[in-house]
Design a protein around this motif. Sequence first.
Motif, short mmCIF file in Angstrom:
data_model
loop_
_atom_site.label_atom_id
_atom_site.label_comp_id
_atom_site.label_asym_id
_atom_site.label_seq_id
_atom_site.Cartn_x
_atom_site.Cartn_y
_atom_site.Cartn_z
N PHE A 1 4.69 8.37 -32.98
CA PHE A 1 4.45 6.94 -32.83
C PHE A 1 3.31 6.73 -31.83
CE2 PHE A 1 9.01 7.52 -33.77
CZ PHE A 1 9.07 6.86 -34.98
N GLU A 2 3.06 5.48 -31.46
CA GLU A 2 1.94 5.18 -30.57
C GLU A 2 2.09 5.91 -29.24
OE1 GLU A 2 2.83 1.05 -28.37
OE2 GLU A 2 2.76 0.87 -30.55
N ILE A 3 0.97 6.39 -28.72
CA ILE A 3 0.97 7.25 -27.54
C ILE A 3 1.10 6.41 -26.28
CG2 ILE A 3 -0.37 8.98 -26.27
CD1 ILE A 3 -1.78 9.57 -28.99
N LYS A 4 1.91 6.90 -25.33
CA LYS A 4 2.17 6.18 -24.09
C LYS A 4 1.32 6.66 -22.93
CE LYS A 4 5.38 3.89 -22.95
NZ LYS A 4 5.57 2.46 -22.66
N ASN A 5 1.21 7.99 -22.74
CA ASN A 5 0.56 8.51 -21.55
C ASN A 5 0.00 9.90 -21.80
OD1 ASN A 5 1.19 9.71 -18.32
ND2 ASN A 5 -0.09 7.93 -18.69
N ILE A 6 -1.01 10.26 -20.98
CA ILE A 6 -1.65 11.57 -21.05
C ILE A 6 -1.74 12.13 -19.63
CG2 ILE A 6 -3.68 12.87 -21.79
CD1 ILE A 6 -4.50 10.44 -23.44
N ALA A 7 -1.58 13.45 -19.50
CA ALA A 7 -1.88 14.16 -18.26
C ALA A 7 -2.70 15.39 -18.62
CB ALA A 7 -0.61 14.56 -17.52
N VAL A 8 -3.65 15.74 -17.76
CA VAL A 8 -4.54 16.87 -18.03
C VAL A 8 -4.53 17.82 -16.85
CG1 VAL A 8 -6.93 17.56 -18.44
CG2 VAL A 8 -6.03 15.52 -19.56
N ALA B 1 12.55 5.26 -29.23
CA ALA B 1 13.89 4.88 -28.78
C ALA B 1 14.93 5.91 -29.21
CB ALA B 1 14.26 3.50 -29.32
N VAL B 2 14.46 7.07 -29.70
CA VAL B 2 15.34 8.13 -30.19
C VAL B 2 14.95 9.43 -29.50
CG1 VAL B 2 16.15 9.37 -32.23
CG2 VAL B 2 15.51 6.96 -32.42
N ARG B 3 15.92 10.20 -29.06
CA ARG B 3 15.65 11.44 -28.34
C ARG B 3 14.77 12.41 -29.14
NH1 ARG B 3 18.18 14.60 -24.27
NH2 ARG B 3 17.90 16.83 -24.59
N LYS B 4 14.98 12.46 -30.45
CA LYS B 4 14.25 13.40 -31.29
C LYS B 4 12.74 13.20 -31.20
CE LYS B 4 13.78 14.83 -36.13
NZ LYS B 4 14.27 14.63 -37.52
N PHE B 5 12.29 11.96 -31.00
CA PHE B 5 10.86 11.66 -30.99
C PHE B 5 10.34 11.31 -29.60
CE2 PHE B 5 12.45 10.18 -35.21
CZ PHE B 5 11.91 11.22 -35.95
N ALA B 6 11.18 11.42 -28.57
CA ALA B 6 10.80 11.02 -27.22
C ALA B 6 10.44 12.21 -26.35
CB ALA B 6 11.93 10.23 -26.57
N GLY B 7 9.99 13.29 -26.96
CA GLY B 7 9.72 14.51 -26.21
C GLY B 7 8.33 14.57 -25.62
N LEU B 8 8.05 15.72 -24.99
CA LEU B 8 6.78 15.99 -24.33
C LEU B 8 5.95 16.93 -25.21
CD1 LEU B 8 4.99 15.82 -21.74
CD2 LEU B 8 6.22 17.85 -20.92
N PHE B 9 4.73 16.50 -25.55
CA PHE B 9 3.81 17.32 -26.34
C PHE B 9 2.95 18.15 -25.38
CE2 PHE B 9 4.89 13.77 -29.03
CZ PHE B 9 4.95 14.29 -30.32
N GLU C 1 13.67 16.37 -23.77
CA GLU C 1 14.51 16.25 -22.58
C GLU C 1 14.96 14.81 -22.34
OE1 GLU C 1 15.97 18.28 -20.61
OE2 GLU C 1 15.13 20.16 -21.33
N HIS C 2 14.12 13.85 -22.68
CA HIS C 2 14.43 12.44 -22.43
C HIS C 2 15.11 11.82 -23.65
CE1 HIS C 2 12.29 11.79 -18.57
NE2 HIS C 2 11.54 12.80 -18.99
N ASP C 3 16.00 10.88 -23.37
CA ASP C 3 16.69 10.17 -24.44
C ASP C 3 15.89 8.97 -24.96
OD1 ASP C 3 18.94 11.86 -24.29
OD2 ASP C 3 19.66 10.74 -22.54
N LEU C 4 15.01 8.43 -24.11
CA LEU C 4 14.10 7.35 -24.48
C LEU C 4 12.68 7.77 -24.09
CD1 LEU C 4 16.21 4.30 -23.24
CD2 LEU C 4 15.95 5.09 -25.60
#
Length: 502
Positions: A302-309, A321-329, A343-346
């Motif tokens: 879904f739409e991207i929230k944040n980036i770290a480099v 809003a679902v754990r399956k798609f709320a992960g860290l890439f 790791e996150h539920d939201l």
Amino acid sequence: MHWQDTAGGHKPWSAASLQLRWRGLCTHCSGRCTSGLHQEYQNTPHSCRHLLPGLKREGLVLRGGNISLVQTLNGHSDWVNGVCWHGDKLYSASSDKTVRVWERNEHGFYICSDILGAASELLSVGFLDSVLIVQTRSGGVDKIGAGGTCEYFISGHQGEVVDLDWNRNLLVTCSSDRTTRLFYRGRECARAQIHGFPMTSVKFLPGPHLRFISSGQETILRIYEGTRAFFANCEDLKTLQHSADDFLDFYADRDYYVEAAFLSELNLTNEIGTSTSHERLSENALCSGVFRECQKIYGHYFEIKNIAVGKSLILSCNKSAVRKFAGLFVWDLQGSKLQYIEEHDLDIQKIAISPDQSFVATVGRDQLVCLYAVTNNTLNTVHRFAKHERIVWDCGFSRDSKYLATCSRDGNVILYNIGSRSIARTSSFEHEVTTVSFSPKADMLIAGTVNGDVLCLDYELNIVDRIRAVGKRIHIARFDESGSMVAVSGSDGLTRVLSLSQ
């Protein structure tokens, strides 16, 4: 309060702007590409004080006096957005990118005596002493010279600024106005990305060349690279400010960069182009040819929230809003996907990487703070903190990578000891803290609040200093590499750079 009279003039549109004069004439403008001149019969400051712009179909609404139409000025080919008087001349600003100057002729009629141009649509016009100033729709304020061209300008975002990053003297910001902009020595030097979606995050990439990665309310990460046209803009700024800054020496390999890049029609990609000559620094030059899009990274749900480099990794997260798609890439710097960690539920709100590249922290809407250890570009979860009671907005590591700070809607700032995986300090504040950032040179951190305050805190989380930096909510505050300046951005669309004294 009641309306005593209504002056006719504009028919289908309401008045958009009103200018008053004590010489018996008032002006207003509307969406019919015309300006109106009205005679005010009761010509006293008392009666003129009651002239108000009306929202009725007929035009102006008057209280306490009589107005009649003297003349309708035709000439603009688009909306007339602003008017002003200067001496006996009337100036009108329009969406047709021109300012028209109107003067009274020998027969007593106002005619157009001059047409002044600008780089984009004009929202208003006025004078600062004898200097003609216009405001553009793209967020800039231009000084118009005697020859009718832009001599000097300042510019900035026209929407909320949601993220920023430093690279030496360069500051990059992104906004809900769908643009990513670079600033050099306090002036905009590039409108590097003009996007089709509101922006959400931006970060500089490490390496010998000038590149940044950005995200919008879409599923694609985009990597941009500078061009020689961008460096020409920076050289113009050095000339304007009589600067001897050696920033450009940092990117000495000019031959590596392409000449220019341009946004194609019906496309969101800046493609490589050629430029035979460099246009003098202007709002048009900011938008043309300064950065090229060199890579896209696909894979988000879904739409991207944040980036770290980091030095060897790119981390990102998307809205869910679902754990399956709320992960860290987890990506390498070439854009290859290495991991996806649930790791996150939201959805995750912010991602931070420690200065020594050993740890990563994520904070989310599920009130959790997750800590990961980094080994050979692989992340492993080492702890989950659940001490906040509301959504967690931001996080950051101390300069020695021993502490992690988080802030939340619950009004608390929590300082964690990374080594012992425990809470070192907790402090509550009068206003909700929305962002935190550690100094890279001193034992202090700053916190931005929902009411626009910037708080300087020591490691005991005591307030050392306070300044009102933004008129509204602060979204992001970050130290520069030297630790002597802090860039603060928020809902008012402005980015302020604060200088810190010892």
